[in-house]
Design a protein around this motif. Structure first.
Motif, short mmCIF file in Angstrom:
data_model
loop_
_atom_site.label_atom_id
_atom_site.label_comp_id
_atom_site.label_asym_id
_atom_site.label_seq_id
_atom_site.Cartn_x
_atom_site.Cartn_y
_atom_site.Cartn_z
N HIS A 1 -31.66 3.73 14.39
CA HIS A 1 -32.05 4.49 15.58
C HIS A 1 -33.11 5.54 15.22
O HIS A 1 -34.08 5.72 15.96
CB HIS A 1 -30.83 5.18 16.20
N GLU A 2 -32.93 6.22 14.09
CA GLU A 2 -33.90 7.25 13.68
C GLU A 2 -35.28 6.66 13.41
O GLU A 2 -36.30 7.21 13.85
CB GLU A 2 -33.40 7.97 12.42
N ILE A 3 -35.32 5.56 12.69
CA ILE A 3 -36.60 4.90 12.39
C ILE A 3 -37.28 4.46 13.69
O ILE A 3 -38.48 4.69 13.89
CB ILE A 3 -36.39 3.69 11.44
N LEU A 4 -36.52 3.83 14.56
CA LEU A 4 -37.08 3.34 15.82
C LEU A 4 -37.51 4.49 16.73
O LEU A 4 -38.57 4.41 17.36
CB LEU A 4 -36.06 2.44 16.53
N SER A 5 -36.73 5.55 16.78
CA SER A 5 -37.10 6.72 17.60
C SER A 5 -38.42 7.31 17.14
O SER A 5 -39.29 7.63 17.96
CB SER A 5 -36.02 7.79 17.53
N ALA A 6 -38.57 7.48 15.83
CA ALA A 6 -39.81 8.05 15.30
C ALA A 6 -41.00 7.14 15.60
O ALA A 6 -42.08 7.61 15.98
CB ALA A 6 -39.69 8.28 13.80
N ALA A 7 -40.82 5.83 15.45
CA ALA A 7 -41.90 4.88 15.72
C ALA A 7 -42.24 4.83 17.21
O ALA A 7 -43.41 4.67 17.58
CB ALA A 7 -41.54 3.50 15.19
N GLY B 1 -45.81 6.21 19.02
CA GLY B 1 -46.54 5.19 19.76
C GLY B 1 -46.74 3.87 19.01
O GLY B 1 -47.39 2.98 19.54
N SER B 2 -46.19 3.75 17.83
CA SER B 2 -46.40 2.49 17.09
C SER B 2 -45.46 1.38 17.56
O SER B 2 -45.76 0.21 17.36
CB SER B 2 -46.29 2.71 15.58
#
Length: 165
Positions: free
Chosen positions: A104-110, A114-115
């Motif tokens: 979730h953290e990795i996806l939230s940051a991405a 905007g990536s």
């Protein structure tokens, strides 16, 4: 699983067992924590693909090396009547969070930078970790690091934002 069975198999006195584990649920929780440790989180400064590959490879290694019968029995035992205020329910949520939260953290940051296009993060966990868990449960071959990279790449192809697709 009963306290009598555990004391009989382990050779530990009932009083010693209760001193360390006040209930069968606390014993199951302790055993399960030991069977399925937390995955290794990737460095935050890596690109999203490398973070996902790192984390998913760590998850795959842990899932594929956990003793299947014991971990499945533990997981099933934790499912019975686990409420929000008991030790087993807390453990079950903790295991789910240990595997889902880093993703979730990795996806939230991405998504924030905007990536990646926004999407259902729980579905993403199922897409990335689900195949490894299913392969383990039904006895397929273990996923290699290359297999994990392909899972991540397939996932990213569907989620890359805008022109990155």
């Amino acid at each position: 699983m009963t306290v009598e069975a555990v004391t009989r198999v382990s050779g530990v006195a009932r009083t010693t067992l209760y001193r360390n584990f006040p209930s069968t649920d606390s014993l199951i929780a302790a055993a399960f924590r030991r069977l399925l440790p937390t995955p290794e989180e990737p460095p935050a400064d890596l690109p999203v693909r490398e973070q996902l590959v790192h984390l998913c490879t760590s998850m795959a290694r842990l899932i594929q090396t956990a003793p299947l019968q014991q971990s499945m029995l533990g997981w099933l035992a934790m499912g019975r009547g686990a409420s929000t205020d008991d030790e087993v329910g807390e453990l079950r949520r903790g295991v789910v969070d240990a595997y889902a939260a880093p993703l979730h953290e990795i996806l939230s940051a991405a998504e924030a930078d905007g990536s990646l296009a926004p999407g259902d993060r729980d579905l993403a966990v199922a897409q990335l970790a689900g195949p490894v868990v299913l392969a383990r449960i039904i006895g397929l071959r273990p996923y290699s690091p290359e297999d994990v990279e392909r899972l991540v790449d397939d996932f990213l192809r569907a989620r890359l934002a805008g022109d990155d697709r």
